[in-house]
Write a protein that holds these residues in place. Structure first.
Motif, short mmCIF file in Angstrom:
data_model
loop_
_atom_site.label_atom_id
_atom_site.label_comp_id
_atom_site.label_asym_id
_atom_site.label_seq_id
_atom_site.Cartn_x
_atom_site.Cartn_y
_atom_site.Cartn_z
N SER A 197 0.81 -1.24 -0.12
CA SER A 197 -0.16 0.02 0.03
C SER A 197 0.76 1.22 0.11
O SER A 197 1.68 1.34 0.77
CB SER A 197 -0.99 -0.01 1.39
N GLY A 198 0.56 2.25 -0.85
CA GLY A 198 1.24 3.52 -0.86
C GLY A 198 2.68 3.32 -1.86
O GLY A 198 3.46 4.05 -1.47
N ALA A 199 2.59 2.21 -2.49
CA ALA A 199 4.31 2.20 -3.35
C ALA A 199 4.39 3.24 -3.94
O ALA A 199 3.43 3.75 -4.49
CB ALA A 199 3.91 0.79 -3.98
N THR A 200 5.34 3.52 -3.86
CA THR A 200 6.13 4.97 -4.93
C THR A 200 6.94 4.64 -6.08
O THR A 200 7.07 5.29 -6.95
CB THR A 200 6.56 5.97 -3.94
N ALA A 201 7.48 3.29 -6.01
CA ALA A 201 8.24 2.77 -7.14
C ALA A 201 8.40 1.17 -7.18
O ALA A 201 8.32 0.54 -6.23
CB ALA A 201 9.64 3.40 -6.97
N VAL A 202 8.32 0.86 -8.31
CA VAL A 202 8.89 -0.62 -8.90
C VAL A 202 9.81 -0.40 -9.93
O VAL A 202 10.06 0.20 -10.77
CB VAL A 202 7.50 -1.54 -9.35
N ARG A 203 11.07 -1.16 -9.47
CA ARG A 203 12.15 -0.91 -10.07
C ARG A 203 12.65 -2.44 -10.70
O ARG A 203 12.53 -3.27 -10.00
CB ARG A 203 13.48 -0.51 -9.58
N PHE A 204 13.06 -2.74 -11.87
CA PHE A 204 13.82 -3.82 -12.61
C PHE A 204 15.24 -3.47 -12.61
O PHE A 204 15.58 -2.93 -13.50
CB PHE A 204 13.08 -4.04 -13.96
N GLY A 205 15.88 -3.93 -11.52
CA GLY A 205 17.28 -3.49 -11.53
C GLY A 205 17.24 -2.39 -10.98
O GLY A 205 16.64 -1.74 -10.10
N GLY A 206 18.11 -1.30 -11.87
CA GLY A 206 17.89 0.30 -11.48
C GLY A 206 16.82 1.01 -12.05
O GLY A 206 16.81 2.22 -12.07
N VAL A 207 16.03 0.34 -13.19
CA VAL A 207 15.10 1.07 -14.02
C VAL A 207 13.71 0.95 -13.52
O VAL A 207 12.99 -0.08 -13.47
CB VAL A 207 15.18 0.46 -15.39
N SER A 208 13.30 2.33 -13.23
CA SER A 208 11.73 2.09 -12.90
C SER A 208 10.71 1.76 -13.99
O SER A 208 10.98 1.84 -15.02
CB SER A 208 11.53 3.71 -12.60
N ALA A 209 9.68 1.07 -13.52
CA ALA A 209 9.07 0.31 -14.37
C ALA A 209 7.32 1.11 -13.99
O ALA A 209 7.13 1.40 -12.82
CB ALA A 209 8.64 -0.98 -14.08
N ALA A 210 6.63 1.17 -14.99
CA ALA A 210 5.05 1.44 -14.73
C ALA A 210 4.35 0.45 -14.05
O ALA A 210 4.70 -0.70 -14.00
CB ALA A 210 4.35 1.73 -16.18
N PHE A 211 3.48 0.81 -13.00
CA PHE A 211 2.78 -0.15 -12.32
C PHE A 211 1.56 0.34 -11.66
O PHE A 211 1.16 1.65 -11.62
CB PHE A 211 3.86 -0.58 -10.91
N THR A 212 0.92 -0.67 -11.03
CA THR A 212 -0.49 -0.36 -10.34
C THR A 212 -0.34 -1.10 -9.16
O THR A 212 -0.18 -2.45 -9.27
CB THR A 212 -1.63 -0.85 -11.40
N VAL A 213 -0.76 -0.51 -8.03
CA VAL A 213 -1.00 -1.42 -6.95
C VAL A 213 -2.46 -1.86 -6.82
O VAL A 213 -3.59 -0.94 -6.73
CB VAL A 213 -0.71 -0.25 -5.81
N VAL A 214 -2.64 -2.98 -6.90
CA VAL A 214 -3.89 -3.52 -6.93
C VAL A 214 -4.46 -3.91 -5.55
O VAL A 214 -5.65 -3.64 -5.36
CB VAL A 214 -3.54 -4.97 -7.73
N SER A 215 -3.62 -4.25 -4.71
CA SER A 215 -3.92 -4.35 -2.90
C SER A 215 -2.51 -4.23 -2.35
O SER A 215 -1.43 -4.22 -2.87
CB SER A 215 -4.35 -5.60 -2.87
N GLY A 216 -2.71 -4.41 -0.87
CA GLY A 216 -1.53 -4.25 -0.06
C GLY A 216 -0.66 -5.44 -0.63
O GLY A 216 0.30 -5.44 -0.06
N SER A 217 -0.93 -6.54 -1.29
CA SER A 217 -0.62 -7.76 -1.47
C SER A 217 -0.03 -8.06 -2.93
O SER A 217 0.60 -9.28 -2.94
CB SER A 217 -0.92 -8.76 -0.77
N GLN A 218 -0.67 -7.21 -3.63
CA GLN A 218 -0.39 -7.43 -5.02
C GLN A 218 -0.03 -6.10 -6.05
O GLN A 218 -0.95 -5.08 -5.74
CB GLN A 218 -1.58 -8.24 -5.73
N ILE A 219 0.75 -6.16 -6.92
CA ILE A 219 1.14 -5.23 -7.64
C ILE A 219 1.31 -5.81 -9.40
O ILE A 219 1.92 -6.77 -9.40
CB ILE A 219 2.32 -4.29 -7.46
N THR A 220 0.62 -5.06 -10.16
CA THR A 220 1.00 -5.50 -11.58
C THR A 220 1.78 -4.46 -11.97
O THR A 220 1.82 -3.14 -12.04
CB THR A 220 -0.18 -5.56 -12.64
N ALA A 221 3.15 -4.74 -12.72
CA ALA A 221 3.96 -3.69 -13.42
C ALA A 221 4.46 -4.23 -14.84
O ALA A 221 4.40 -5.46 -15.13
CB ALA A 221 5.30 -3.90 -12.40
N THR A 222 4.74 -3.39 -15.32
CA THR A 222 5.12 -3.51 -16.96
C THR A 222 6.91 -3.48 -16.95
O THR A 222 7.11 -2.45 -16.66
CB THR A 222 4.67 -2.55 -17.92
#
Length: 239
Positions: free
Chosen positions: A214-239
């Motif tokens: 919850s409240g995630a501000t970033a998802v990174r693959f290595g050092g590269v930021s990815a577009a993402f959606t917080v689905v719930s406190g236990s799940q995120i979908t990222a590209t």
């Protein structure tokens, strides 16, 4: 034969006289006729200052260094000269402060109304009379901010704890307070990603599972930021 010996020469070294203080600028250059504006006075020779005046009226002040003083503008009207007095004299530069009639700001909401105790939450403040804002405070702590319009400010919450009052200060005065609550946020735990591989060109939609998202501000693959959606406190979908 006796010869007279001239008396020794004694040279007195006198201390240099302290220089008369000089005021080069004040910031901000205007404030409310009701007083209370925090003003930074810049110049030289401020050590040992005994007085700061706005026109003929004495102001409360703190000497930060030989070149800087912070003063609280007293109530007043019109445009007045700001002077600094020390044992060496009183500044005579014509540096002015203008008293203006401005509406007292009104703060109606802050969004979000909570954030981590470590600070860093970007908060949108809504209300009125924000033009010319000189400070945003979370409790007694100043925050970095940007005035978007007369009715909106974005501010970055500083570190803090508990529930504090957010206020906005302008030349018209200081607003009412609206609550912001600092909360303890758990460190996120990532347990799996699915699928666990994809093409080097990117574009794979990946499901991240875990906890504390919850409240995630970033998802990174290595050092590269990815577009993402917080689905719930236990799940995120990222590209």
């Amino acid at each position: 034969m006796n010869r007279s010996v001239p008396p020794p020469t004694i040279t007195a070294v006198l201390p240099l006289a302290a220089a008369t203080p000089a005021v080069t600028s004040v910031s901000p250059t205007s404030g409310s006729t009701a007083g209370g504006t925090q003003v930074t006075v810049t110049g030289t020779g401020f050590t040992g200052a005994t007085g700061v005046r706005f026109g003929a009226t004495q102001a409360s002040f703190t000497v930060n260094s030989d070149t800087q003083i912070t003063a609280t503008a007293p109530a007043g009207s019109g445009t007045v000269q700001v002077t600094v007095t020390t044992p060496a004299g009183t500044s005579n530069q014509f540096v002015t402060f203008a008293y203006v009639t401005a509406p007292v700001p009104v703060l109606s909401s802050v969004s979000p109304a909570s954030g981590p105790a470590s600070g860093g939450t970007v908060v949108t403040l809504s209300g009125s009379g924000f033009s010319g804002a000189t400070a945003v405070r979370f409790g007694g702590v100043s925050a970095a901010f940007t005035v978007v319009s007369g009715s909106q400010i974005t501010a970055t919450a500083p570190a803090g704890s508990g529930t504090v009052q957010v206020t906005v200060t302008t030349p018209g005065g200081t607003s009412n307070g609206v609550s912001f609550t600092y909360v303890s946020v758990p460190v996120p735990v990532l347990s799996s990603v699915s699928p666990s591989s994809g093409p080097a060109s990117g574009g794979t939609v990946v499901t991240l599972s875990g906890s504390g998202f919850s409240g995630a501000t970033a998802v990174r693959f290595g050092g590269v930021s990815a577009a993402f959606t917080v689905v719930s406190g236990s799940q995120i979908t990222a590209t």
